[in-house]
Each structure stands twice: as C-alpha cells, then as structure tokens.
Design a protein around this motif. Structure first.
Motif, PDB file in Angstrom:
ATOM      1  N   VAL A   1      38.145  44.661  39.999  1.00 45.08           N
ATOM      2  CA  VAL A   1      36.743  44.895  40.292  1.00 45.08           C
ATOM      3  C   VAL A   1      36.621  45.318  41.752  1.00 45.08           C
ATOM      4  O   VAL A   1      37.233  44.717  42.630  1.00 45.08           O
ATOM      5  N   GLU A  21      33.883  36.818  38.232  1.00 41.71           N
ATOM      6  CA  GLU A  21      35.031  36.171  37.574  1.00 41.71           C
ATOM      7  C   GLU A  21      34.604  35.536  36.253  1.00 41.71           C
ATOM      8  O   GLU A  21      35.282  35.701  35.230  1.00 41.71           O
ATOM      9  N   GLY A  25      35.730  38.241  33.948  1.00 38.34           N
ATOM     10  CA  GLY A  25      37.065  37.690  33.773  1.00 38.34           C
ATOM     11  C   GLY A  25      38.103  38.265  34.707  1.00 38.34           C
ATOM     12  O   GLY A  25      39.301  38.138  34.468  1.00 38.34           O
ATOM     13  N   LYS A  26      37.635  38.919  35.771  1.00 34.55           N
ATOM     14  CA  LYS A  26      38.549  39.503  36.747  1.00 34.55           C
ATOM     15  C   LYS A  26      38.069  39.149  38.143  1.00 34.55           C
ATOM     16  O   LYS A  26      36.875  39.027  38.384  1.00 34.55           O
ATOM     17  N   PRO A  27      38.986  39.041  39.088  1.00 34.90           N
ATOM     18  CA  PRO A  27      38.581  38.790  40.468  1.00 34.90           C
ATOM     19  C   PRO A  27      38.107  40.076  41.149  1.00 34.90           C
ATOM     20  O   PRO A  27      38.412  41.178  40.697  1.00 34.90           O
ATOM     21  N   ARG A  29      38.771  42.634  43.621  1.00 38.39           N
ATOM     22  CA  ARG A  29      40.001  43.080  44.281  1.00 38.39           C
ATOM     23  C   ARG A  29      39.708  43.833  45.577  1.00 38.39           C
ATOM     24  O   ARG A  29      40.493  43.792  46.516  1.00 38.39           O
ATOM     25  N   GLU A 103      41.772  51.718  37.450  1.00 38.85           N
ATOM     26  CA  GLU A 103      42.234  50.716  36.507  1.00 38.85           C
ATOM     27  C   GLU A 103      41.989  51.276  35.117  1.00 38.85           C
ATOM     28  O   GLU A 103      40.843  51.640  34.795  1.00 38.85           O
TER      29      GLU A 103
END
Length: 174
Positions: A1, A21, A25-27, A29, A103
């Motif tokens: 992210v 998060e 579900g992702k930090p 970045r 990504e």
C-alpha cells in the motif's frame, strides 16, 4: 500500500496504518509527500514509525530528511522510540524525475514536475490502469495559475487522465 501525503499528526497516521492493515490486510509500504508544506507532512513520522518508506522527490530531500531524521524528544515520538528499541522503521528514499511502485497489475507512477507555481518541484501521482491522477493543492475545479500549470504538466507527460483526486478533497472528472 502506498499513501499519498501524510495525515496532519502522528496519531492520525498510526490510526490510518491500522485501518489499512485491518481492512486491506497489508501494511503501508510507502508514504509519498507531494511537497513539504506542513499539511502534507505532519504525519510522515507516524507512518515511518510503522515501517513505511518515505518516498520523496529529490527537490525536497533536505526538507523531508529534516522532518524524518531530526530528533523529536519532547514529547518523545513513536518513531524515535521504535528506532531506539531496534524496530524496523521506514527510511527516506529519493527519486528524481519519475519512479514507479508496482504490485501485481497495479502501478503507481510518481512524477516530479517543476512548472507548478504553488511549489517547485511538485509530485503528481498517477495510476494509469484507472486513469486517476492525485494532485494536492493545485486544482479545485476552477481556473487559476496552478490549474493551468497542472494541465500543462498532464499534457507534457501525455497522461491519459480520467479523474483528478485532490489532496484537500474532491474527485473531479478530467
């Protein structure tokens, strides 16, 4: 992210990182300030404390490094505490001209443009797959020197913009 602009405060940034998060579900970045005005940089340290790299245009490296790397001890901030505890924290990463973050099939392209009266340089963030351009402080739906310079930059870069998202609010069709 990748987050474009840091919220006003460390607490807002940490709340944002937790919400991302929990919901995606992702930090986080990366955090990308479009320019070093206080309303775009206040929360950079909070996101860096959570591990996000601060991706900055070369023309603003000194100002952003001053914000991220200076000691803030009264009151102690989470970035300093986590770094002193040996936790992984985000660092300043510098780009010049243009860079991409990808990504999967999504790519975010950052452009360092130098023709904007509001601030020089200025970072524009573009997601080509969606035709979305993020700009901050330049265009609010009406004419003006910053809006004209933004249009010139879009045309010069040949960006197929469909929507313009404003850092101070608003989503407008191109």
């Amino acid at each position: 992210v990748a987050v474009i602009e840091g919220p006003y405060t460390e607490a807002q940034s940490m709340t944002l990182a937790r919400m991302i998060e929990n919901n995606i579900g992702k930090p986080v970045r990366y955090v990308v300030p479009t320019h070093p005005h206080y309303d775009h940089t206040g929360g950079l340290r909070g996101l860096a404390a959570m591990g996000a790299s601060v991706l900055v245009a070369a023309g603003h490296e000194d100002e952003i490094r001053g914000i991220i790397e200076s000691a803030h001890t009264n009151p102690p901030v989470i970035l300093a505490k986590r770094a002193s505890d040996g936790a992984e924290v985000g660092q300043v990463e510098v780009f010049s001209g243009m860079t991409e973050i990808s990504e999967g099939s999504q790519t975010l392209t950052l452009y360092e443009v130098t023709n904007i009266p509001h601030v020089n340089p200025k970072v524009l963030a573009f997601v080509e797959g969606d035709g979305v351009l993020f700009q901050s402080g330049l265009f609010f739906g009406g004419p003006g020197p910053d809006a004209a310079a933004l249009l010139a930059a879009i045309q010069s870069l040949g960006l197929p913009v469909q929507q313009i998202v404003g850092g101070h609010g608003g989503i407008l069709p191109f």
